[in-house]
Each structure stands twice: as C-alpha cells, then as structure tokens.
Enzyme design. Structure first.
Site, PDB file in Angstrom:
ATOM      1  N   ARG A 172       2.082   1.864  -3.826  1.00 18.71           N
ATOM      2  CA  ARG A 172       1.176   1.257  -4.574  1.00 18.71           C
ATOM      3  C   ARG A 172       1.395  -0.312  -4.866  1.00 18.71           C
ATOM      4  O   ARG A 172       0.551  -1.030  -6.119  1.00 18.71           O
ATOM      5  CB  ARG A 172       0.053   1.572  -5.881  1.00 18.71           C
ATOM      6  CG  ARG A 172      -0.505   3.144  -5.262  1.00 18.71           C
ATOM      7  CD  ARG A 172      -1.450   2.646  -4.217  1.00 18.71           C
ATOM      8  NE  ARG A 172      -2.690   3.689  -3.926  1.00 18.71           N
ATOM      9  CZ  ARG A 172      -2.063   5.055  -3.058  1.00 18.71           C
ATOM     10  NH1 ARG A 172      -0.885   4.498  -2.654  1.00 18.71           N
ATOM     11  NH2 ARG A 172      -2.751   6.162  -2.734  1.00 18.71           N
ATOM     12  N   SER A 242      -8.524   5.148  -6.792  1.00 19.13           N
ATOM     13  CA  SER A 242      -8.040   5.765  -8.150  1.00 19.13           C
ATOM     14  C   SER A 242      -7.738   4.776  -9.338  1.00 19.13           C
ATOM     15  O   SER A 242      -7.443   4.083  -8.898  1.00 19.13           O
ATOM     16  CB  SER A 242      -6.456   6.218  -7.543  1.00 19.13           C
ATOM     17  OG  SER A 242      -7.029   7.009  -6.882  1.00 19.13           O
ATOM     18  N   GLU A 337      -4.130   1.199 -11.391  1.00 20.96           N
ATOM     19  CA  GLU A 337      -4.327   0.635 -10.620  1.00 20.96           C
ATOM     20  C   GLU A 337      -5.119  -1.147 -10.353  1.00 20.96           C
ATOM     21  O   GLU A 337      -4.647  -1.616  -8.976  1.00 20.96           O
ATOM     22  CB  GLU A 337      -4.806   2.110  -9.526  1.00 20.96           C
ATOM     23  CG  GLU A 337      -3.957   1.805  -8.074  1.00 20.96           C
ATOM     24  CD  GLU A 337      -4.804   2.216  -7.394  1.00 20.96           C
ATOM     25  OE1 GLU A 337      -4.367   3.836  -6.784  1.00 20.96           O
ATOM     26  OE2 GLU A 337      -5.309   2.013  -6.005  1.00 20.96           O
TER      27      GLU A 337
END
Ligand SMILES: Cc1cc2nc3c(=O)[nH]c(=O)nc-3n(C[C@H](O)[C@H](O)[C@H](O)COP(=O)(O)OP(=O)(O)OC[C@H]3O[C@@H](n4cnc5c(N)ncnc54)[C@H](O)[C@@H]3O)c2cc1C
Length: 350
Positions: A172, A242, A337
């Site tokens: 990520r 998320s 995130e």
C-alpha cells in the site's frame, strides 16, 4: 493548445468536493477544474505555478479523507484512452490513460481473455491512482503487472515515463505517496498482461470458494461476488474502503501476541508478520458500532463508514477511539490508509 482565455473558463471558484470523495464530506476547493486531456492538464499546472497556487489531483476520491477546505487548485483527472499492443505471442501491453476507471479496465481485460488483474476487480478508483498506493487484493498487487508509469512534473509540465522498478512499490505504498507526492501527477500507466492462463487462487479462500472450473471469468466473478458481499458500495454507503493498513510486526512481537491471543489472524510477510487489522478492531469491540453519524462497518471492521455527516470531525474522533482501543489491547499502532486533504506541504514554490 489551451489559450489563457480558455484556461479561465476551465477553472471554477469555491466548488464543493462532496461529489468527488466517496466519504462525501462537504468541503470546498478554492479553485477547481476537470482535466480531460494532456494539453489542459499542462495549462492548468502552468496556471497554478504562475498564480502560486497549490495543485492537488483527485481521481475518483475513493482513497481520500478530506477534512477541511482545500486551498489552491484541485484538478479532477479525467484523461481517457486505452491502447492495446497484442503483437507479442505471450503478452499484451496495455497503455491506459490515468482517468480511466480501474474496474472497467479489469472487466475489459477479462473479456479480452488477458490474465493478470482479475483479482483486482471492483476496486474503485482511477487507473492513475492505482500505482499511488500500489493497490492490492487477493494476493495480487498492481506492481506485479505494471511495467512503467507516465507522469507530468507539476513545476515544469514535462511529461516522461518512469520504469516500475524505480517507483518504490511496497505494501500500500510507493514514491507517489511519499517523496514524489508534491511533484508528480500520473498521466498514464503501462501494464503487461498474459495471454496464457495464470491464475492466483491462494489468497482469501478463492480456491475453496470456486464452484466450478477455475477460469479467468470465474475468478473475476467470484472476486466481485465476495467483495460485494463484504464491502459497502460507496454508491450506497459513504466510505473509502479499508481505513487502516494491516499492521506489520516483528517475529518477536508476533510470537508474544500469539501466546496471549492464540486466535490472532496473521500472515507471514517476508521476515515479519502482517496482522489482520479487521480482526484486531473486531476483537477490541468496535465492529458494527456507530458513533455520531459515522461507524465501523458491521460486515468488515476495517472499513469506517459515514452514515450522515458532512464534516470529517466525527470520523476523525472515531479513528482515535478505534486506534486507542487496539493499542490498549494489543500494543499495536494502527496506521491510516486513505490520504488526508488538505496537505499543507503541497503548496507550490515552498
Ligand atoms: C469500497 C472500497 C474498496 C476498496 N478496496 C481496495 C482494495 O481492495 N485494495 C486497495 O488497494 N484499495 C482499495 N480501495 C481504495 C481505493 O479504491 C484505491 O486506493 C484507488 O486506487 C483510489 O483511486 P482514486 O482514483 O479514487 O484515488 P483518489 O482517492 O482520488 O486519490 C488517492 C490519492 O492518490 C492521489 N492521486 C490520485 N490520482 C493521481 C494521479 N493521477 N497522479 C498522482 N496522484 C494521484 C491523490 O492526490 C490522493 O493522494 C477501496 C476503496 C473503497 C471505497
């Protein structure tokens, strides 16, 4: 070329970003424009530079946490176009403009019988944002199929390609989220997909859930089905997927957690371990809880949702509560995130 008159027509003042972020928070962009070709993007960047304005690019706003009015110029990326080179017997080279919708691209490749991104079905957002956090799902990350990324320099408006191996891809993460975030905008990506069957079924129970034969189409359909059953569609419930990354911990930390909590859900990640953040949040008692118009999604604790709020205040407070609860119980720090806007460091010329 875009003339000075037409650039003024492209730019609007004080525009709500509610329709441009999937949390649907209602903050304004000081200046706002949609770029649907490279010439206008270039002209907008030069306008930003001449007028000493911060320039921020948004794709579909599905990985954004807008928490205040955004000063400077917000550009919505709508650069379109897909070009496929099928001349090689084994691979297909796809050049995709950054404003193309990611899921539509996945769908197109599946129906063409090209392998490589079927596990990344139904991830909202644009193709140009895919490398920013190196999108991933079901054991595949975009870096696995990406050969290069075309960018435009915000200061000089020069356009050039960067090989994928130089982009600092990690879980990520990439340089586009780090050291390049103030300087470069992605204008296109190049993917290499396979003509021969090669499926990744080892993650998220894909193998066991497949009913019939494992084909490109059946895997694509299964991924869509599983995601639809677990994740809230931003069209129905405002969310950014998320909200927390799965924390990565050392072997020692993992061993001590496993002793205390034998049910701990974790995966080997090189020499370290990745913990399932959704499980930690669930066990800390937050799954399905509502708080001041926002909440933790009942079917997936990793997702924070906005039921009714137009400001980000309640969500930021909920984030703190969830992080605190997980830290108290497991001594593990959760990391957010989505990218927060406005980012003060984006001011041009600073
Ligand atoms: C329901 C749901 C499920 C999701 N599932 C997943 C998942 O499984 N895996 C996963 O990895 N992500 C997932 N996401 C997150 C999100 O879909 C991805 O991060 C997606 O790539 C974001 O694309 P976007 O166009 O909406 O980017 P935006 O939200 O518009 O932007 C995100 C960041 O990228 C920057 N950016 C955008 N476009 C460009 C560009 N062209 N050049 C440079 N910087 C740019 C923005 O400035 C911002 O900092 C999910 C989100 C939702 C809502």
């Amino acid at each position: 070329m875009t003339s000075p008159d037409s650039i003024d027509q492209l730019i609007q003042k004080s525009i709500s970003l509610k329709a441009f972020n999937t949390f649907r928070f209602d903050y304004e962009a000081e200046y706002f424009a949609i770029a649907d070709n490279l010439d206008s993007l270039r002209a907008l960047l030069l306008w930003g530079k001449e007028n000493d304005q911060i320039v921020t690019v948004i794709g579909s706003g599905s990985n954004l946490l807008i928490s205040g009015h955004v000063s400077g110029l917000v550009i919505i990326n709508r650069l379109m176009g897909i070009n496929a080179d099928t001349s090689n017997s084994e691979n297909v080279t796809l050049r995709v403009a950054a404003g193309e919708e990611w899921h539509k691209l996945v769908e197109y490749t599946v129906y063409q019988n090209w392998y490589g991104i079927e596990n990344l079905a139904l991830i909202p957002g644009t193709a140009g944002a895919a490398p920013v956090q190196n999108i991933g799902a079901y054991g595949v990350e975009v870096k696995d199929v990406l050969s290069k990324v075309q960018v435009i320099d915000k200061q000089t408006a020069d356009v050039f390609w960067i090989p994928a191996e130089d982009c600092g891809f990690a879980y990520r993460n990439s340089h586009f989220k780090g050291k390049w975030k103030d300087n470069l905008i992605i204008t296109a990506i190049e993917l290499k997909l396979k003509k021969q069957a090669e499926l990744e079924l080892s993650y998220g129970g894909l193998h066991s859930q497949l009913k019939g034969e494992a084909t490109l189409k059946s895997v694509f359909e299964l991924v869509c089905e599983v995601r639809e059953s677990k994740l809230p569609s931003p069209a129905k419930i405002a969310n950014a997927g998320s909200f927390f990354k799965n924390p990565i911990v050392s072997q020692e930390k993992h061993t001590s957690l496993k002793e205390q909590f034998p049910e701990l859900v974790s995966f080997a990640h090189g020499e370290q371990y990745k913990l399932a953040a959704g499980w930690l949040i669930d066990q800390a008692g937050w799954k399905g809880k509502e708080y001041l118009g926002v909440g933790v999604y009942p079917k997936q604790a990793l997702v924070l949702v906005n039921y009714s709020e137009s400001s980000a205040n309640a969500l930021l407070a909920l984030e703190e509560k969830v992080k605190h609860a997980v830290f108290e119980k497991y001594g593990v720090e959760l990391e957010r995130e989505p990218v927060e806007l406005p980012i003060p460091s984006l001011r041009q010329g600073d």
